[in-house]
Design an enzyme around this catalytic site. Structure first.
Site, PDB file in Angstrom:
ATOM      1  N   VAL A  24      -1.139 -27.950  -4.498  1.00  0.00           N
ATOM      2  CA  VAL A  24      -2.287 -28.246  -5.358  1.00  0.00           C
ATOM      3  C   VAL A  24      -2.467 -27.102  -6.367  1.00  0.00           C
ATOM      4  O   VAL A  24      -3.296 -26.233  -6.206  1.00  0.00           O
ATOM      5  CB  VAL A  24      -3.572 -28.454  -4.521  1.00  0.00           C
ATOM      6  N   HIS A  25      -1.607 -27.106  -7.400  1.00  0.00           N
ATOM      7  CA  HIS A  25      -1.752 -26.094  -8.452  1.00  0.00           C
ATOM      8  C   HIS A  25      -2.591 -26.692  -9.583  1.00  0.00           C
ATOM      9  O   HIS A  25      -3.234 -27.727  -9.399  1.00  0.00           O
ATOM     10  CB  HIS A  25      -0.374 -25.608  -8.926  1.00  0.00           C
ATOM     11  N   ALA A  26      -2.562 -26.057 -10.733  1.00  0.00           N
ATOM     12  CA  ALA A  26      -3.512 -26.431 -11.785  1.00  0.00           C
ATOM     13  C   ALA A  26      -3.487 -27.910 -12.189  1.00  0.00           C
ATOM     14  O   ALA A  26      -4.528 -28.544 -12.279  1.00  0.00           O
ATOM     15  CB  ALA A  26      -3.279 -25.551 -13.012  1.00  0.00           C
TER      16      ALA A  26
END
Lengths: 98, 588
Positions: A24-26
């Protein structure tokens, strides 16, 4: 799905696994926000004892949920079940990562 | 007193302009009690709205100049800015504690950043910088402090900085930034690539320049030579003003002509001139200057300054754009030539003592089949639309080349089975830039369709010189007899098998070396579009036979000084009256 007898508030929750490589990155985080904002219900994501509002990008970015993490999604509100389903599908799609 | 500082010239050209120091300072955040929370929150709303307008403008501007991929960073910042939960937390603190909004914004954002700092993986931690960027933007409005942003510059200047973030470089205004000088960075860093693409002179690796340079003082930057001059003497200024003027006049003289076809020597030998490019827009510059296609399409740009990987489709579209712009001329696409250190945003953090000799280029790609496959699929699919060639960087010898080619073969087979159209006989070549590839060039020539000599890395690896290290940067020397012999060896191996041997490093774009390279047997030179007219002109003044004899003589010389002296001597003979000891007006 559970209905709280006293308040009439619907709650839906489920465990979801992060399958995309980058976690769950940007970009996934902003996709989650975009999805959660479509619903009236509150959408929370719980991971390692940390619970954040899924309508907040800042909150999601503090989760640090990498590939393989097990998250709990908790939705409360009139459209809780639909919100849960939408978030579940988003995770299952791997956020469209190539 | 005049001070000359030697750095690494990463983008050619000369600039004379006042210094603007760009440092990422932290704010002094005031703390005070307030009487009227509602008024305080109005102030917050106004600052948020003004920051939002800024970001929307930057997003639109960047999309127009560099494409939506590079504008994505501003979109990400907008999402952070519009976070209702975060805004409410700030507002709540203002109301409950009756404190000023700057203090609340600072405290609340710090809590988030502290939590992010605790995360295990680097690419989660890096969002820290984005939040800081957004908070700074809002804070500067609240404090009515002129934001120190390159995108908001309002007068011409040379930007001097310890380092530049992707958000800084993406937003910089090419009409006002005369040159860039930074302390950190390398030829392949994001800001270096951007500077070249925008044709802004740039010098990197200039230690403590941001402490030495005085804001507003006029300095000279020579991106060709990697030179920065503080307190220039009147004579120095005159010298560089003349050089700039010569450069401008010659460029203007060529701008009107559309030269087509190869460069011709006085005795009619055709030399193919091609363009080195990074952005699709550069193809047009190249063709206008008479380039016969793209000799080096660097693909790193697609991968930098973002926090996810470009997918196959995005890459396909980017390659297609370049192929279409090339208008039927060949396009040589070099596969990803960066390493783990540059892609840290979405890979495990990797700390290499020596990244130049580390996990990069073809080594990195072979270890990341998913990344490599997506790129090769995109290149192959694009090959259906033009004369595409694929080139592997940093090949160290036959085994590695075979592994890469076999991988390409498997990817091609996948596409065939899926019924996807691509060119079945796409030429596959090796970039020759490591001494072991030079020594095995005869073997490689049996299996490669073409070579391209990357002189910058070849010189660096042959002479064991890191150009960023100021103590030894002067030892980097294209005239070293060892370097000249290496080039000769590769060209001979290629010519013996009848395959093309191009040169695509800085030497190819410097008219000083044109005669020597042609004399050694090179028929294709690939360079920055801006250099093409100058090299074409130099070629028009030499004969292929004279060049051959000159190259023979140079191969017999016993020192770099002797080689350099003879190169300058020939250059003077061709162009009497030009600066005898150096050619700062000519760009690599």
């Amino acid at each position: 799905m559970a209905m709280h007898a006293d308040s009439g508030i619907m709650e839906a929750r489920d465990d979801i696994r992060v399958i995309n490589t980058l976690g769950v990155h940007a970009r996934p985080a902003s996709m989650i926000v975009e999805t959660a904002l479509k619903f009236q219900s509150n959408v929370y994501i719980q991971y390692k004892g940390n619970m954040v509002n899924a309508k907040s990008i800042m909150g999601l970015l503090t989760l640090g949920a990498a590939q393989g993490s097990q998250l709990t999604v908790i939705c409360t509100g009139p459209d809780a079940q639909d919100a849960l389903e939408a978030v579940r599908q988003l995770f299952a799609s791997g956020f469209g990562e190539a | 007193m005049e001070i000359r500082l030697q750095g690494l010239g990463v983008s050619p050209g000369i600039a004379i302009a006042p210094v603007m120091i760009h440092a990422r300072g932290r704010w002094h955040v005031p703390v005070y009690d307030i009487a009227d929370p509602a008024a305080e929150l109005d102030r917050f709303q106004d600052a948020l709205e003004s920051a939002r307008e800024d970001l929307l403008r930057l997003y639109a501007q960047t999309t127009a100049t560099l494409g939506s991929g590079h504008a994505a960073i501003f979109q990400a910042h907008l999402t952070i800015l519009e976070d209702e939960v975060f805004r409410n937390e700030v507002a709540e603190m203002v109301q409950k504690q009756r404190c000023n909004v700057e203090h609340a914004l600072d405290r609340v954002s710090r809590q988030y950043m502290d939590r992010m700092g605790l995360l295990a993986e680097a690419h989660f931690q890096e969002r820290h910088a984005d939040i800081l960027d957004v908070v700074d933007r809002v804070m500067s409005r609240l404090l009515s402090v002129q934001p120190r942003r390159l995108a908001d510059m309002d007068q011409p200047a040379i930007v001097v900085a310890p380092d530049l973030s992707p958000s800084d470089t993406v937003g910089l205004n090419r009409n006002l930034v005369r040159a860039i000088v930074v302390e950190a960075g390398s030829v392949t860093s994001h800001s270096a690539i951007l500077a070249r693409a925008l044709e802004i002179p740039a010098v990197m690796g200039v230690a403590s320049i941001s402490a030495k340079a005085i804001p507003g003082a006029v300095i000279v930057v020579d991106g060709t030579e990697g030179m920065v001059i503080l307190n220039p003497e009147p004579d120095t200024l005159r010298h560089y003003e003349e050089a700039m003027e010569r450069f401008r006049r010659r460029q203007a003289a060529y701008a009107g002509e559309t030269v087509r076809g190869p460069a011709l020597t006085t005795d009619g030998q055709a030399i193919t001139l091609q363009a080195n490019i990074e952005l699709p827009a550069e193809v047009a510059h190249g063709l206008r200057a008479g380039a016969q296609g793209v000799g080096l399409f660097r693909t790193e740009y697609l991968f930098l300054g973002r926090d996810d990987l470009p997918g196959e489709q995005e890459q396909f579209e980017a390659y297609l754009e370049v192929i279409r712009a090339a208008d039927g001329e060949p396009v040589t696409i070099r596969t990803l030539d960066i390493g783990g250190d540059k892609l840290a945003a979405y890979l495990q953090p990797l700390h290499e003592a020596n990244p130049q000799m580390g996990w990069r280029a073809i080594r990195f790609c072979l270890a990341h089949p998913d990344i490599f496959r997506a790129q090769l699929r995109a290149i192959l699919r694009a090959s259906a639309f033009g004369a595409v060639r694929v080139m592997f960087p940093l090949v160290t010898g036959p085994d590695e080349f075979r592994r890469a080619r076999a991988f390409l073969g498997r990817v091609a087979e996948e596409l065939r089975q899926e019924g996807v159209t691509f060119s079945p006989d796409i030429p596959v070549g090796a970039m020759i830039e490591v001494p072991s590839a030079v020594m095995t060039a005869d073997i490689l020539a049996r299996e490669c369709h073409f070579f391209s000599i990357g002189t910058n890395d070849l010189i660096q690896y042959s002479l064991a010189v890191d150009r960023v290290n100021e103590k030894i940067a002067h030892l980097y020397d294209p005239c070293h007899p060892g370097v000249i012999r290496m080039i000769a060896r590769v060209v001979n191996a290629a010519n013996a098998r009848g395959i093309e041997c191009a040169v695509c490093g800085e030497m190819a774009g410097d008219p000083l070396y044109a005669e020597l390279l042609i004399g050694l047997g090179v028929h294709t030179l690939s360079m920055a579009p801006v250099a093409i007219p100058f090299v074409r002109e130099a070629i028009s003044e030499i004969s292929s036979e004279g060049a051959r004899q000159f190259a023979m003589r140079v191969l017999g010389m016993d020192s770099a000084d002797a080689i350099r002296a003879s190169l300058f001597q020939r250059h003077r003979e061709r162009e009497p009256g030009t600066a005898p000891s150096r050619v700062p007006e000519t760009a690599p």
